[in-house]
Design a protein around this motif. Structure first.
Motif, PDB file in Angstrom:
ATOM      1  N   PRO A  62       0.793  -1.231   0.000  1.00  0.00           N
ATOM      2  CA  PRO A  62       0.000   0.000   0.000  1.00  0.00           C
ATOM      3  C   PRO A  62       0.830   1.288   0.000  1.00  0.00           C
ATOM      4  CG  PRO A  62      -0.984  -1.596   1.472  1.00  0.00           C
ATOM      5  CD  PRO A  62       0.330  -2.178   1.004  1.00  0.00           C
ATOM      6  N   GLY A  63       1.996   1.295   0.612  1.00  0.00           N
ATOM      7  CA  GLY A  63       2.844   2.485   0.642  1.00  0.00           C
ATOM      8  C   GLY A  63       3.662   2.685  -0.622  1.00  0.00           C
ATOM      9  N   GLY A  64       3.528   1.791  -1.605  1.00  0.00           N
ATOM     10  CA  GLY A  64       4.223   1.932  -2.869  1.00  0.00           C
ATOM     11  C   GLY A  64       5.522   1.157  -2.981  1.00  0.00           C
ATOM     12  N   LYS A  65       5.937   0.479  -1.919  1.00  0.00           N
ATOM     13  CA  LYS A  65       7.178  -0.304  -1.974  1.00  0.00           C
ATOM     14  C   LYS A  65       6.891  -1.674  -2.600  1.00  0.00           C
ATOM     15  CE  LYS A  65       9.775   2.127   1.381  1.00  0.00           C
ATOM     16  NZ  LYS A  65      11.148   2.124   1.776  1.00  0.00           N
ATOM     17  N   SER A  66       7.920  -2.240  -3.201  1.00  0.00           N
ATOM     18  CA  SER A  66       7.814  -3.540  -3.870  1.00  0.00           C
ATOM     19  C   SER A  66       8.196  -4.667  -2.922  1.00  0.00           C
ATOM     20  CB  SER A  66       8.749  -3.579  -5.076  1.00  0.00           C
ATOM     21  OG  SER A  66       8.413  -2.584  -5.998  1.00  0.00           O
ATOM     22  N   TYR A  67       7.600  -5.836  -3.151  1.00  0.00           N
ATOM     23  CA  TYR A  67       7.985  -7.044  -2.439  1.00  0.00           C
ATOM     24  C   TYR A  67       7.578  -8.234  -3.280  1.00  0.00           C
ATOM     25  CZ  TYR A  67       3.139  -7.787  -0.816  1.00  0.00           C
ATOM     26  OH  TYR A  67       1.792  -8.001  -0.737  1.00  0.00           O
ATOM     27  N   PHE A  68       7.881  -9.439  -2.818  1.00  0.00           N
ATOM     28  CA  PHE A  68       7.451 -10.638  -3.520  1.00  0.00           C
ATOM     29  C   PHE A  68       7.060 -11.719  -2.533  1.00  0.00           C
ATOM     30  CE2 PHE A  68      12.055 -11.248  -3.062  1.00  0.00           C
ATOM     31  CZ  PHE A  68      12.123 -12.533  -2.557  1.00  0.00           C
ATOM     32  N   ASN A  69       6.214 -12.606  -3.013  1.00  0.00           N
ATOM     33  CA  ASN A  69       5.902 -13.847  -2.320  1.00  0.00           C
ATOM     34  C   ASN A  69       6.562 -14.955  -3.121  1.00  0.00           C
ATOM     35  OD1 ASN A  69       4.159 -12.581  -0.486  1.00  0.00           O
ATOM     36  ND2 ASN A  69       2.405 -12.835  -1.821  1.00  0.00           N
ATOM     37  N   LEU A  70       7.276 -15.843  -2.451  1.00  0.00           N
ATOM     38  CA  LEU A  70       7.796 -17.037  -3.109  1.00  0.00           C
ATOM     39  C   LEU A  70       6.767 -18.125  -2.873  1.00  0.00           C
ATOM     40  CD1 LEU A  70      10.078 -18.439  -4.667  1.00  0.00           C
ATOM     41  CD2 LEU A  70      11.046 -19.076  -2.462  1.00  0.00           C
ATOM     42  N   LYS A  71       6.328 -18.752  -3.958  1.00  0.00           N
ATOM     43  CA  LYS A  71       5.239 -19.714  -3.862  1.00  0.00           C
ATOM     44  C   LYS A  71       5.666 -21.102  -4.326  1.00  0.00           C
ATOM     45  CE  LYS A  71       1.088 -18.013  -4.562  1.00  0.00           C
ATOM     46  NZ  LYS A  71      -0.084 -17.474  -5.270  1.00  0.00           N
ATOM     47  N   ALA A  72       5.049 -22.099  -3.707  1.00  0.00           N
ATOM     48  CA  ALA A  72       5.131 -23.490  -4.135  1.00  0.00           C
ATOM     49  C   ALA A  72       3.716 -23.839  -4.571  1.00  0.00           C
ATOM     50  CB  ALA A  72       5.586 -24.391  -2.996  1.00  0.00           C
ATOM     51  N   GLY A  73       3.476 -23.771  -5.864  1.00  0.00           N
ATOM     52  CA  GLY A  73       2.098 -23.904  -6.344  1.00  0.00           C
ATOM     53  C   GLY A  73       1.311 -22.685  -5.886  1.00  0.00           C
ATOM     54  N   LYS A  74       0.236 -22.909  -5.164  1.00  0.00           N
ATOM     55  CA  LYS A  74      -0.573 -21.797  -4.663  1.00  0.00           C
ATOM     56  C   LYS A  74      -0.188 -21.387  -3.238  1.00  0.00           C
ATOM     57  CE  LYS A  74      -4.444 -22.754  -7.619  1.00  0.00           C
ATOM     58  NZ  LYS A  74      -5.864 -22.640  -7.802  1.00  0.00           N
ATOM     59  N   GLU A  75       0.675 -22.164  -2.599  1.00  0.00           N
ATOM     60  CA  GLU A  75       1.080 -21.900  -1.209  1.00  0.00           C
ATOM     61  C   GLU A  75       2.223 -20.895  -1.148  1.00  0.00           C
ATOM     62  OE1 GLU A  75       3.117 -24.203   2.595  1.00  0.00           O
ATOM     63  OE2 GLU A  75       2.714 -25.321   0.763  1.00  0.00           O
ATOM     64  N   VAL A  76       2.064 -19.847  -0.362  1.00  0.00           N
ATOM     65  CA  VAL A  76       3.136 -18.882  -0.130  1.00  0.00           C
ATOM     66  C   VAL A  76       4.084 -19.490   0.902  1.00  0.00           C
ATOM     67  CG1 VAL A  76       3.718 -16.584   0.757  1.00  0.00           C
ATOM     68  CG2 VAL A  76       1.677 -16.903  -0.667  1.00  0.00           C
ATOM     69  N   ILE A  77       5.346 -19.631   0.511  1.00  0.00           N
ATOM     70  CA  ILE A  77       6.319 -20.221   1.432  1.00  0.00           C
ATOM     71  C   ILE A  77       7.248 -19.179   2.040  1.00  0.00           C
ATOM     72  CG2 ILE A  77       6.208 -22.535   0.459  1.00  0.00           C
ATOM     73  CD1 ILE A  77       8.752 -21.971  -1.107  1.00  0.00           C
ATOM     74  N   LEU A  78       7.268 -17.975   1.474  1.00  0.00           N
ATOM     75  CA  LEU A  78       8.099 -16.917   2.033  1.00  0.00           C
ATOM     76  C   LEU A  78       7.631 -15.571   1.487  1.00  0.00           C
ATOM     77  CD1 LEU A  78      11.645 -17.048   2.967  1.00  0.00           C
ATOM     78  CD2 LEU A  78      11.083 -15.192   1.430  1.00  0.00           C
ATOM     79  N   VAL A  79       7.581 -14.573   2.358  1.00  0.00           N
ATOM     80  CA  VAL A  79       7.263 -13.197   1.969  1.00  0.00           C
ATOM     81  C   VAL A  79       8.529 -12.370   2.177  1.00  0.00           C
ATOM     82  CG1 VAL A  79       5.824 -11.174   2.443  1.00  0.00           C
ATOM     83  CG2 VAL A  79       4.845 -13.476   2.645  1.00  0.00           C
ATOM     84  N   SER A  80       8.930 -11.651   1.155  1.00  0.00           N
ATOM     85  CA  SER A  80      10.156 -10.850   1.246  1.00  0.00           C
ATOM     86  C   SER A  80       9.921  -9.596   2.088  1.00  0.00           C
ATOM     87  CB  SER A  80      10.615 -10.429  -0.153  1.00  0.00           C
ATOM     88  OG  SER A  80       9.801  -9.388  -0.671  1.00  0.00           O
ATOM     89  N   HIS A  81      11.010  -8.919   2.379  1.00  0.00           N
ATOM     90  CA  HIS A  81      10.884  -7.598   2.979  1.00  0.00           C
ATOM     91  C   HIS A  81      10.544  -6.601   1.863  1.00  0.00           C
ATOM     92  CE1 HIS A  81      15.192  -7.562   1.809  1.00  0.00           C
ATOM     93  NE2 HIS A  81      14.998  -6.286   1.625  1.00  0.00           N
ATOM     94  N   LEU A  82      10.358  -5.364   2.199  1.00  0.00           N
ATOM     95  CA  LEU A  82       9.991  -4.337   1.229  1.00  0.00           C
ATOM     96  C   LEU A  82      11.232  -3.754   0.558  1.00  0.00           C
ATOM     97  CD1 LEU A  82       7.252  -2.456   3.288  1.00  0.00           C
ATOM     98  CD2 LEU A  82       6.915  -4.166   1.500  1.00  0.00           C
ATOM     99  N   TYR A  83      11.113  -3.518  -0.741  1.00  0.00           N
ATOM    100  CA  TYR A  83      12.190  -2.915  -1.530  1.00  0.00           C
ATOM    101  C   TYR A  83      11.753  -1.529  -1.978  1.00  0.00           C
ATOM    102  CZ  TYR A  83      13.915  -7.691  -1.673  1.00  0.00           C
ATOM    103  OH  TYR A  83      14.377  -8.940  -1.317  1.00  0.00           O
ATOM    104  N   ASP A  84      12.701  -0.629  -2.138  1.00  0.00           N
ATOM    105  CA  ASP A  84      12.386   0.751  -2.518  1.00  0.00           C
ATOM    106  C   ASP A  84      11.864   0.893  -3.936  1.00  0.00           C
ATOM    107  OD1 ASP A  84      13.040   1.814  -0.042  1.00  0.00           O
ATOM    108  OD2 ASP A  84      15.147   2.068  -0.578  1.00  0.00           O
ATOM    109  N   SER A  85      12.206  -0.063  -4.810  1.00  0.00           N
ATOM    110  CA  SER A  85      11.775   0.055  -6.204  1.00  0.00           C
ATOM    111  C   SER A  85      11.604  -1.330  -6.819  1.00  0.00           C
ATOM    112  CB  SER A  85      12.802   0.842  -7.012  1.00  0.00           C
ATOM    113  OG  SER A  85      14.008   0.104  -7.123  1.00  0.00           O
TER     114      SER A  85
END
Length: 108
Positions: A62-85
């Motif tokens: 929501p604040g405009g920072k980028s991140y990612f979810n690493l998924k195994a199929g539909k399951e999220v196995i890790l959420v990254s921290h926030l990146y500036d761009s």
């Protein structure tokens, strides 16, 4: 060598893993797992999926920072921290794809 996994053990017996770069910078950090077997299984699952570009679900917070979810199929196995761009997030994903296959695991 491109990186390694560092295990942190807590007084409660729980574990967490950190993926470290070749210069010992923390690239990412997992959630806590209740025992060594669980964190070892999580590292195995991470290794299996970290090299596949399709496993990365790229998001904007929501604040405009980028991140990612690493998924195994539909399951999220890790959420990254926030990146500036978005380019910074893309560089991080590339580095994680290389370092994440490491078989080196150190208990700290």
């Amino acid at each position: 060598m491109s990186g390694w996994f560092e295990l942190k053990q807590y007084g409660s017996g729980g574990f967490r893993f950190l993926l470290k770069s070749k210069d010992a910078q923390t690239m990412l950090q997992s959630d806590r797992y209740p025992c060594r077997e669980s964190v070892d299984a999580a590292i195995g699952l991470f290794r299996k999926h970290c090299t596949s570009p399709g496993s990365y679900e790229k998001k904007i917070a929501p604040g405009g920072k980028s991140y990612f979810n690493l998924k195994a199929g539909k399951e999220v196995i890790l959420v990254s921290h926030l990146y500036d761009s978005e380019p910074t997030r893309e560089s991080a994903i590339e580095a994680i794809m290389q370092a994440g296959t490491s078989t080196r695991v150190e208990l700290c």
